[in-house]
Design an enzyme around this catalytic site. Structure first.
Site, PDB file in Angstrom:
ATOM      1  N   GLY A   1     -11.674  13.302  18.747  1.00  6.88           N
ATOM      2  CA  GLY A   1     -11.615  12.020  19.629  1.00  6.88           C
ATOM      3  C   GLY A   1     -10.147  11.668  20.152  1.00  6.88           C
ATOM      4  N   HIS A   2      -9.228  12.746  20.189  1.00  4.84           N
ATOM      5  CA  HIS A   2      -7.888  12.372  20.469  1.00  4.84           C
ATOM      6  C   HIS A   2      -7.600  11.692  21.705  1.00  4.84           C
TER       7      HIS A   2
ATOM      8  N   PHE B   1       2.217  -8.353  11.158  1.00 10.81           N
ATOM      9  CA  PHE B   1       2.529  -6.781  11.162  1.00 10.81           C
ATOM     10  C   PHE B   1       1.560  -6.057  10.420  1.00 10.81           C
TER      11      PHE B   1
ATOM     12  N   THR C   1      -1.717  -3.160  19.369  1.00 12.77           N
ATOM     13  CA  THR C   1      -1.258  -2.138  20.044  1.00 12.77           C
ATOM     14  C   THR C   1      -1.902  -1.378  21.439  1.00 12.77           C
TER      15      THR C   1
ATOM     16  N   GLU D   1      -3.337   1.149  21.830  1.00 10.16           N
ATOM     17  CA  GLU D   1      -4.416   1.989  21.635  1.00 10.16           C
ATOM     18  C   GLU D   1      -5.777   0.959  21.788  1.00 10.16           C
TER      19      GLU D   1
ATOM     20  N   ILE E   1      -3.528  -9.797   2.799  1.00  8.46           N
ATOM     21  CA  ILE E   1      -4.047 -10.734   3.680  1.00  8.46           C
ATOM     22  C   ILE E   1      -5.425 -10.988   3.538  1.00  8.46           C
TER      23      ILE E   1
ATOM     24  N   LYS F   1      -8.281  -2.881  15.551  1.00  4.81           N
ATOM     25  CA  LYS F   1      -7.192  -3.871  16.255  1.00  4.81           C
ATOM     26  C   LYS F   1      -7.881  -4.559  17.334  1.00  4.81           C
TER      27      LYS F   1
ATOM     28  N   ASN G   1       3.879  15.706  23.049  1.00  2.00           N
ATOM     29  CA  ASN G   1       4.246  15.901  21.775  1.00  2.00           C
ATOM     30  C   ASN G   1       5.190  17.260  21.749  1.00  2.00           C
TER      31      ASN G   1
ATOM     32  N   LYS H   1       3.365   9.865  10.427  1.00  2.00           N
ATOM     33  CA  LYS H   1       3.388   9.699  11.804  1.00  2.00           C
ATOM     34  C   LYS H   1       4.097  11.022  12.515  1.00  2.00           C
TER      35      LYS H   1
ATOM     36  N   TYR I   1      -9.513   3.078  14.017  1.00  2.00           N
ATOM     37  CA  TYR I   1      -8.191   2.051  13.756  1.00  2.00           C
ATOM     38  C   TYR I   1      -8.255   1.339  15.264  1.00  2.00           C
TER      39      TYR I   1
ATOM     40  N   THR J   1       0.900  -1.059   0.153  1.00  2.00           N
ATOM     41  CA  THR J   1       0.095   0.133   0.091  1.00  2.00           C
ATOM     42  C   THR J   1       0.905   1.564  -0.060  1.00  2.00           C
TER      43      THR J   1
ATOM     44  N   ALA K   1      -1.202  -4.015   8.479  1.00  2.00           N
ATOM     45  CA  ALA K   1      -2.331  -3.419   8.889  1.00  2.00           C
ATOM     46  C   ALA K   1      -2.485  -1.775   8.333  1.00  2.00           C
TER      47      ALA K   1
HETATM   48  P1  NAD Z   1       3.119   0.559   8.322  1.00  4.41           P
HETATM   49  O1  NAD Z   1       1.716   1.540   7.908  1.00  4.41           O
HETATM   50  O2  NAD Z   1       4.096   1.349   8.409  1.00  4.41           O
HETATM   51  O3  NAD Z   1       3.100  -0.873   7.729  1.00  4.41           O
HETATM   52  C1  NAD Z   1       1.954  -1.679   7.226  1.00  4.41           C
HETATM   53  C2  NAD Z   1       2.384  -2.651   6.147  1.00  4.41           C
HETATM   54  O4  NAD Z   1       1.361  -3.512   6.041  1.00  4.41           O
HETATM   55  C3  NAD Z   1       2.801  -1.975   4.720  1.00  4.41           C
HETATM   56  O5  NAD Z   1       4.060  -2.235   4.228  1.00  4.41           O
HETATM   57  C4  NAD Z   1       1.382  -2.048   3.956  1.00  4.41           C
HETATM   58  O6  NAD Z   1       1.810  -2.409   2.711  1.00  4.41           O
HETATM   59  C5  NAD Z   1       1.186  -3.521   4.644  1.00  4.41           C
HETATM   60  N1  NAD Z   1      -0.324  -3.819   4.397  1.00  4.41           N
HETATM   61  C6  NAD Z   1      -1.334  -3.076   4.665  1.00  4.41           C
HETATM   62  N2  NAD Z   1      -2.314  -3.755   4.398  1.00  4.41           N
HETATM   63  C7  NAD Z   1      -2.335  -4.934   3.801  1.00  4.41           C
HETATM   64  C8  NAD Z   1      -3.076  -6.010   3.436  1.00  4.41           C
HETATM   65  N3  NAD Z   1      -4.066  -5.917   3.151  1.00  4.41           N
HETATM   66  N4  NAD Z   1      -2.243  -6.934   2.952  1.00  4.41           N
HETATM   67  C9  NAD Z   1      -0.807  -7.143   2.972  1.00  4.41           C
HETATM   68  N5  NAD Z   1      -0.113  -6.059   3.485  1.00  4.41           N
HETATM   69  C10 NAD Z   1      -0.793  -5.033   3.985  1.00  4.41           C
HETATM   70  O7  NAD Z   1       2.570  -0.064   9.814  1.00  4.41           O
HETATM   71  P2  NAD Z   1       3.687   0.076  11.209  1.00  4.41           P
HETATM   72  O8  NAD Z   1       3.863   1.270  11.878  1.00  4.41           O
HETATM   73  O9  NAD Z   1       4.835  -0.620  10.712  1.00  4.41           O
HETATM   74  O10 NAD Z   1       2.924  -1.277  11.988  1.00  4.41           O
HETATM   75  C11 NAD Z   1       2.928  -2.301  11.942  1.00  4.41           C
HETATM   76  C12 NAD Z   1       2.065  -3.137  13.007  1.00  4.41           C
HETATM   77  O11 NAD Z   1       2.275  -2.701  14.147  1.00  4.41           O
HETATM   78  C13 NAD Z   1       0.662  -2.866  12.644  1.00  4.41           C
HETATM   79  O12 NAD Z   1      -0.217  -3.967  12.923  1.00  4.41           O
HETATM   80  C14 NAD Z   1       0.335  -1.561  13.849  1.00  4.41           C
HETATM   81  O13 NAD Z   1      -1.172  -1.748  14.246  1.00  4.41           O
HETATM   82  C15 NAD Z   1       1.303  -2.162  14.875  1.00  4.41           C
HETATM   83  N6  NAD Z   1       1.795  -1.124  15.805  1.00  4.41           N
HETATM   84  C16 NAD Z   1       2.330   0.041  15.466  1.00  4.41           C
HETATM   85  C17 NAD Z   1       2.871   1.042  16.325  1.00  4.41           C
HETATM   86  C18 NAD Z   1       3.453   2.155  15.640  1.00  4.41           C
HETATM   87  O14 NAD Z   1       3.823   2.909  16.568  1.00  4.41           O
HETATM   88  N7  NAD Z   1       3.848   2.456  14.288  1.00  4.41           N
HETATM   89  C19 NAD Z   1       2.786   0.644  17.387  1.00  4.41           C
HETATM   90  C20 NAD Z   1       2.082  -0.388  18.081  1.00  4.41           C
HETATM   91  C21 NAD Z   1       1.565  -1.345  17.230  1.00  4.41           C
HETATM   92  O1  DAU Z   2       0.236   3.641  20.508  1.00  2.75           O
HETATM   93  C1  DAU Z   2       0.637   2.855  19.290  1.00  2.75           C
HETATM   94  C2  DAU Z   2       0.039   3.415  18.269  1.00  2.75           C
HETATM   95  O2  DAU Z   2       1.015   4.818  17.995  1.00  2.75           O
HETATM   96  C3  DAU Z   2       0.096   2.782  17.028  1.00  2.75           C
HETATM   97  O3  DAU Z   2      -0.906   1.684  17.140  1.00  2.75           O
HETATM   98  C4  DAU Z   2      -0.271   3.432  15.517  1.00  2.75           C
HETATM   99  O4  DAU Z   2      -0.157   2.622  14.386  1.00  2.75           O
HETATM  100  C5  DAU Z   2       0.567   4.652  15.506  1.00  2.75           C
HETATM  101  O5  DAU Z   2       0.340   5.387  14.427  1.00  2.75           O
HETATM  102  C6  DAU Z   2       0.577   5.423  16.901  1.00  2.75           C
HETATM  103  O6  DAU Z   2      -0.687   6.283  16.809  1.00  2.75           O
HETATM  104  P1  DAU Z   2      -0.698   7.752  17.316  1.00  2.75           P
HETATM  105  O7  DAU Z   2      -1.927   8.520  16.901  1.00  2.75           O
HETATM  106  O8  DAU Z   2      -0.216   7.914  18.696  1.00  2.75           O
HETATM  107  O9  DAU Z   2       0.671   8.505  16.365  1.00  2.75           O
HETATM  108  P2  DAU Z   2       0.726   9.540  15.416  1.00  2.75           P
HETATM  109  O10 DAU Z   2       2.164   9.660  15.162  1.00  2.75           O
HETATM  110  O11 DAU Z   2      -0.450   9.737  14.537  1.00  2.75           O
HETATM  111  O12 DAU Z   2       0.645  10.733  16.544  1.00  2.75           O
HETATM  112  C7  DAU Z   2       1.360  10.939  17.812  1.00  2.75           C
HETATM  113  C8  DAU Z   2       0.776  12.269  18.605  1.00  2.75           C
HETATM  114  O13 DAU Z   2       1.304  13.240  17.729  1.00  2.75           O
HETATM  115  C9  DAU Z   2      -0.640  12.211  18.839  1.00  2.75           C
HETATM  116  O14 DAU Z   2      -0.836  12.919  20.126  1.00  2.75           O
HETATM  117  C10 DAU Z   2      -1.130  13.241  17.609  1.00  2.75           C
HETATM  118  C11 DAU Z   2       0.106  14.312  17.488  1.00  2.75           C
HETATM  119  N1  DAU Z   2       0.141  14.791  16.180  1.00  2.75           N
HETATM  120  C12 DAU Z   2       0.366  13.744  15.038  1.00  2.75           C
HETATM  121  C13 DAU Z   2       0.335  14.275  13.699  1.00  2.75           C
HETATM  122  C14 DAU Z   2       0.631  13.265  12.691  1.00  2.75           C
HETATM  123  C15 DAU Z   2       0.410  16.086  15.948  1.00  2.75           C
HETATM  124  O15 DAU Z   2       0.268  16.793  16.869  1.00  2.75           O
HETATM  125  N2  DAU Z   2       0.601  16.532  14.815  1.00  2.75           N
HETATM  126  C16 DAU Z   2       0.360  15.734  13.470  1.00  2.75           C
HETATM  127  O16 DAU Z   2       0.851  16.327  12.436  1.00  2.75           O
END
Ligand code: NAD
Ligand code: DAU
Length: 337
Positions: free
Chosen positions: A276-277, A82, A126, A128, A61, A155, A250, A190, A151, A37, A84
């Site tokens: 809903g933050h 992973f 996660t 969340e 998937i 999950k 932040n 992010k 989201y 994606t 999602a």
């Molecule tokens: P990401 O968005 O960077 O990567 C997601 C990957 O999944 C991408 O490579 C995408 O192409 C693939 N994907 C999406 N839909 C798909 C499908 N239908 N079939 C096959 N592949 C698909 O996400 P991330 O930040 O690396 O998160 C990975 C996992 O960890 C997720 O399940 C997320 O919920 C969880 N997670 C993320 C964080 C975080 O801070 N980023 C924290 C805790 C848990």
């Molecule tokens: O807690 C784990 C989760 O963390 C994962 O499950 C999610 O996949 C991952 O995206 C992340 O979610 P958050 O919503 O916490 O992450 P994000 O980086 O989007 O935002 C972090 C904080 O920063 C949140 O309070 C929103 C704020 N923010 C984010 C963005 C993108 C801003 O203030 N400005 C921004 O432009």
């Protein structure tokens, strides 16, 4: 030799996990199934694409037949899920794909794990799913699931399905629930990579609301080592929280980035809040620390320095990622905030 089917292995955390396994576990096969994606990027694994223990499959998937075929062909014994849709803001504007991938996709993987009698199913969940905290307390594995965004609701639904497959059919699973990750290869939607990219380009830094929302940051490599511990050492049917014991607002994170880049605080712009933050997340990671002897190895100050250095040295990667569709996304998400 462990034979893993890793889904979403071209995304941020998945690619860091695949890199760690291929670099540190020479006996392990990784079949990497990713739909590619907007968030999936094979450049994240450029140096491993021809590795003899790495087989990349482009696919979804949600395609149950494909999953069965891959498991049969490569004799994989474990799924690490992973894959999602991972960005909260996108789930607020377009929730449907979150239901498809995060719930239906997980269901397909569970059916395959059950039918093929796999040794283990690891669901990467996660923190969340637990909802939001006030100023005190932390999420433990016993905290009820009360997700707030589309989201996190998707999950949490997946977590319930995983447990139901364990209870009903004896699928051997573990669920990990990690806090916010940061580090190399994170897509700049992010917080941390978006702020680094904007600051590097002297663009405004869009802080939602008062900027006093709290997240518990963990360097991505430490999340990967925790998942490996669970995969190799945990008894089945158990849930593990993973966190950095590193709560920051932040604004604290953004000010540290500005400081390291030598950019002015005047770039900060407070914008309309996320609907809903969730105010605060904080993880009690005691269980994985005591039972599996896992610890985070990278401090936040060190991790942020490594991350900024990586983005500074990865101009081509960043340039490719922020061209094209990213501009449209940025415009639609931020132009009217
Ligand atoms: P990401 O968005 O960077 O990567 C997601 C990957 O999944 C991408 O490579 C995408 O192409 C693939 N994907 C999406 N839909 C798909 C499908 N239908 N079939 C096959 N592949 C698909 O996400 P991330 O930040 O690396 O998160 C990975 C996992 O960890 C997720 O399940 C997320 O919920 C969880 N997670 C993320 C964080 C975080 O801070 N980023 C924290 C805790 C848990
Ligand atoms: O807690 C784990 C989760 O963390 C994962 O499950 C999610 O996949 C991952 O995206 C992340 O979610 P958050 O919503 O916490 O992450 P994000 O980086 O989007 O935002 C972090 C904080 O920063 C949140 O309070 C929103 C704020 N923010 C984010 C963005 C993108 C801003 O203030 N400005 C921004 O432009």
């Amino acid at each position: 030799m462990r034979r893993l089917l890793v889904t979403g292995g071209a995304g941020f955390i998945g690619s860091n996990f695949v890199r760690m396994v291929l670099s540190e576990q020479p006996g392990c096969l990784v079949v990497n199934l990713d739909k590619l994606t907007y968030a999936g990027n094979l450049a994240n694994l450029a140096e491993f694409l021809n590795h003899p223990n790495h087989k990349f499959v482009k696919g979804d998937i949600c395609d149950g037949g494909l999953i069965e075929k891959i498991i049969g062909e490569h004799k994989t014994d474990t799924i690490v899920n992973f894959a999602a849709e991972s960005h909260v803001d996108r789930s607020i504007t377009e929730p449907k794909v979150f239901i498809d991938t995060n719930i239906t996709g997980t269901l397909n993987l569970l059916e395959a794990a059950r039918d093929k009698k796999l040794e283990r199913f690891i669901q990467i969940s996660t923190d969340e799913v637990y909802g939001a905290l006030g100023p005190q307390g932390k999420f433990t594995e016993k905290t009820p699931l009360t997700p707030n965004s589309p989201y996190s609701a998707s999950k949490a639904a997946a977590d319930h399905l995983v447990k139901a497959f364990g209870h009903t059919w004896g699928v051997k699973y573990n669920i990990t629930r990690c806090s916010n990750n940061y580090g190399p290869y994170q897509f700049p939607e992010k917080l941390i990579p978006l702020m680094i990219n904007n600051a590097l380009n002297d663009k405004e830094l869009p802080v939602y609301g008062d900027g006093l929302y709290v997240r518990d940051w963990l360097y991505v490599y430490d999340h990967c080592t925790a998942v490996w511990k669970v995969l190799t050492e945990a008894p089945p049917g158990e849930v593990y929280n993973i966190g950095g014991c590193n709560e920051k607002t932040n604004l604290e994170v953004i000010n540290l980035i500005l400081d390291r880049l030598g950019k002015p605080q005047s770039l900060i712009k407070h914008v309309t809040d996320r609907p809903g933050h969730d105010r605060r997340y904080a993880i009690d990671a005691n269980r994985i620390m005591t039972e599996l002897d896992w610890r985070p190895s990278v401090s936040f100050e060190e991790g942020i320095s490594r991350t900024i250095d990586w983005y500074l040295q990865s101009e081509n990667w960043l340039g490719n990622v922020v061209s094209g569709d990213y501009q449209k996304y940025y415009e639609s998400m931020y132009s009217e905030r």
